[in-house]
Structure formats: C-alpha cells, structure tokens
Design a protein around this motif. Structure first.
Motif: not given
Length: 410
Positions: A67-70, A146-151
């Motif tokens: 459930x990483x990065x929402x 995930x990119x947009x969330x900074x992963x």
C-alpha cells in the motif's frame, strides 16, 4: 588502492553469490509465479499478488510496505544503504477474462528474485536496493501513480524484465509507443425517432461522423502510428433519438512529437462529429498516458552480455513493437531498461489465452530464473563499473528535485 585484479576478484565473488542466492530460492520463486498466475487480478485489484510480493520481500530481509505511496496494491521494499539506489520493478496485474496473458506473474517473480539476491551483496557493492511492486500496467498506469508520488525521486537507475516468446532479442529491441486513452462524450437532445425526429439532436450520429472521419484520416497517417476507437454507449432504444453517445479511443505513436500531432488530428475528428450534428462534446483521459521506452544504452549492453553469459542467444533482427508500457514513463526521467526474456520453444502471442497457458509452463519457470539472474548480474556489473557508476550518480545528483514526478503533457 583498489587494483584491477582486486575488482575482478570482487566481481567474480559477488556474481557467484548472486547466482547461488537465486538458485537457492528457485523453488520459492517458481511457486510465487505460479500462485500469482493461479489467481489473476486486474488493474488496481491485485491485493493477493501485492501481499505475496510483500511477504516474499520481508522474508528476504527487506523493510516492506504494502500500500505504498497511497496506492493500495503497490509495494515498496528497501534493503541496503549504499549511495547507488536501484529500483527493480515487479508487475503482477492480469488481463480481464484472459488472466496472465502477458506473463506478469513471471515479471513479479523475476523482480523478487533479483532484488533478494542483490540485497545479500548490497554491502559489498555500496548498493541500496528498492523493490517496487507496480500495479495496473495493463490499464491505468501504476508506475505513473508512483512516479507522481515520488517513488523514483531517490533512485539512480531502474530495471525490470518481461517474458516473451520467440527468440531472445537485445534489450533495445523492445520498441513501445506512447499511448493515450480517451473517452469522448456527445450530448444532443432526445426526441421520438418516428413522431418528432426533427426535434432531436442525434448524439449517435455525432459518434458515427467522428468514426467515419477517423477511418478516412487513416489514409494519411504514418505506419508508425495507430488509432483505435469504439462506441461504448450509443443510445437507449430504437424509437429514441440518442441524447448521449460515448466513444472510447486510444492514440499511439513511437515518437512523442508525432503522438502530440496525431492527438490533435484525432480530436479534430471528434470535434467534426459535434459540428456536423449540433451536439456538444467533451473529452477526458481515462488513465495515465504512457511514454515510449528510452532504454539506457550502457545498462542495456550489460544486460545483453549477461543474458548471453547465461546461455541465451540474441537475435539482433528480432524486434518487438506495437505495445505500450508505463515503464516508458520511468525511462524518460531516469536511466532504465525493460528487456525481454523468452519462454523458449513457445510462439503464443501476448494478450491471448494461449500465452496465459504458456506463462506457467516449465519453460516459463526457466525464463523466470534466467531473468532474475540477468537482472541481478546487470546491477552487479553496473555497480562495479567505475565509469558507468560515476556517470549514473552524477546524473542523479544533477537531477532537479521533483524531476521524476511527471507524466506526459499534451
């Protein structure tokens, strides 16, 4: 001072440990592939697969979050604390009705296998290993979420491997298109189709005009682009002038500038339907757009060398193209590769039930282990290549904050 012979000895030692680690986990990796294959879950619904990947990472000693990065079905697992961070991607979504007709069960097991082996040698390599479970590749664009969330903000380079059939090909033989999926909605006015047809404004006719315009446009389009569309809603009953019509469309091109120009021309066709019939219209993206793959040449060359070293033969004339992947978006913002590993002796095409069957065969299991080894060995070689390592670290340090938090613009 480290000598060439010292580096060579270290490389041989670390490579041997990586191969041994994957061989020791072979049964578990094959079981993971089969368990995901037996329970296909479509985009953003991969709860069981995400838990399986997360559990496997925890057992390998990673600090893990499901459930990483929402994103409920994303996974992030981290091991090591070196200055060189690699993100190994594991996909696990299936196709509606077909199941794992693109072999993402294999991708997940390859990624887990490679990351687990690399974690064991991360200290010797000055490496930080990040395993990213990336959902919704088939539709939705989990990697873009995930990119947009900074992963990938803290990542130096990234890689994954995809199952295929036919001969093995070089890493840069996988050509993917930019793709955008759109929903176009026309709004007209309902009326009795026999009693008061002149009082109606026909949204179904607007869709027909647009699709006809698209058909005519294809005569002038480059063979390097592709447009597909269908009417998903065209009316309620034969005796009612349709007040509402909805068209689903996708626009693909290998070149981003050509994709943007194609998009403009396609939207003009949909505008024509509205103008011709007097309907109003609007369009929206139904999911994240995907960018073309841009593989890093140096990392790709190392992958090719390792795949051959594992006993595979590369066919330089074998080119795979036409599809799209959200790994393309990753490759546009940091060094990355997305090579193929063939299920030898098979010829089923992806996105077909025959490929679903192939993805759980002994030949597919062998491809999982080969792919995991090639991924891990590629990372080892990158980490020990002083020139390439310095180049990648310099690129990482010079990258502006937030540079990976992006998707395609219009």
């Amino acid at each position: 001072m480290t000598t060439v012979s010292d580096r060579t000895a270290l490389a041989e030692q670390v490579r041997a440990r990586v191969l041994r680690a994957i061989d020791e986990r072979a049964d578990r990796l094959v079981a993971l592939s089969h368990e995901i294959h037996a329970n296909p879950e479509i985009s953003y619904s991969e709860h069981s697969a995400a838990e399986l990947v997360g559990r496997a990472a925890e057992e390998a000693g990673f600090t893990t979050e499901v459930g990483a990065y929402d994103v409920p079905t994303a996974v992030e697992a981290v091991a090591g604390d070196g200055d060189l961070t690699v993100a190994v991607c594991a996909e696990y979504d299936a196709l509606p009705d077909i199941g794992h007709g693109c072999g993402h069960n294999m991708i997940a097991a390859m990624g887990v296998g490679a990351a687990g082996a690399l974690a064991e040698v991360s200290g010797e390599l000055g490496l930080r290993v990040k395993l990213l479970g990336t959902p919704a590749e088939e539709h939705g664009g989990g990697k873009v979420d995930l990119l947009l969330a900074g992963a990938w903000e803290d990542v130096t380079f990234s890689l994954m491997a995809h199952g295929s059939t036919g001969p093995d090909a070089p890493a840069d033989a996988m050509r993917s298109t930019a793709v955008e999926r759109l929903e176009i909605e026309y709004t007209g006015r309902a009326a009795h189709a026999a009693g008061a047809p002149t009082k109606g404004v026909n949204a179904g006719a607007a869709a027909t005009v647009a699709l006809t315009a698209l058909g005519l446009l294809r005569q002038q389009l480059s063979p390097n682009v592709n447009v597909n569309a269908f009417v998903s809603h065209g009316g309620e009953a034969t005796n009612i002038i349709p007040e509402r019509a909805i068209v689903q469309a996708e626009v693909r091109a290998y070149d981003l500038d050509e994709w943007r120009e194609l998009r403009r021309r396609v939207l003009a066709c949909f505008e024509a339907g509205a103008i011709a019939t007097g309907c109003s219209w609007q369009h929206r993206r139904t999911e994240h757009p995907y960018a073309p793959l841009a593989p890093h040449a140096g990392i790709a060359e190392i992958w090719d060398r390792n795949l051959v070293g594992l006993g595979r033969e590369l066919d330089p004339d074998h080119v795979v193209g036409g599809g799209s992947t959200d790994m393309g978006n990753v490759s546009q913002v940091l060094p990355a590769i997305h090579p193929l590993v063939s299920v030898l002796g098979q010829d089923a095409v992806p996105h077909n039930a025959a490929f679903t069957a192939v993805a759980a065969t002994p030949e597919a299991d062998a491809a999982v282990l080969t792919g995991a080894k090639a991924l891990a060995l590629t990372v080892v070689d990158v980490a020990l290549d002083e020139r390439l390592r310095a180049e990648l670290l310099d690129l990482h340090k010079s990258r502006p904050a937030g540079a990976t938090r992006t998707t395609l613009d219009d």
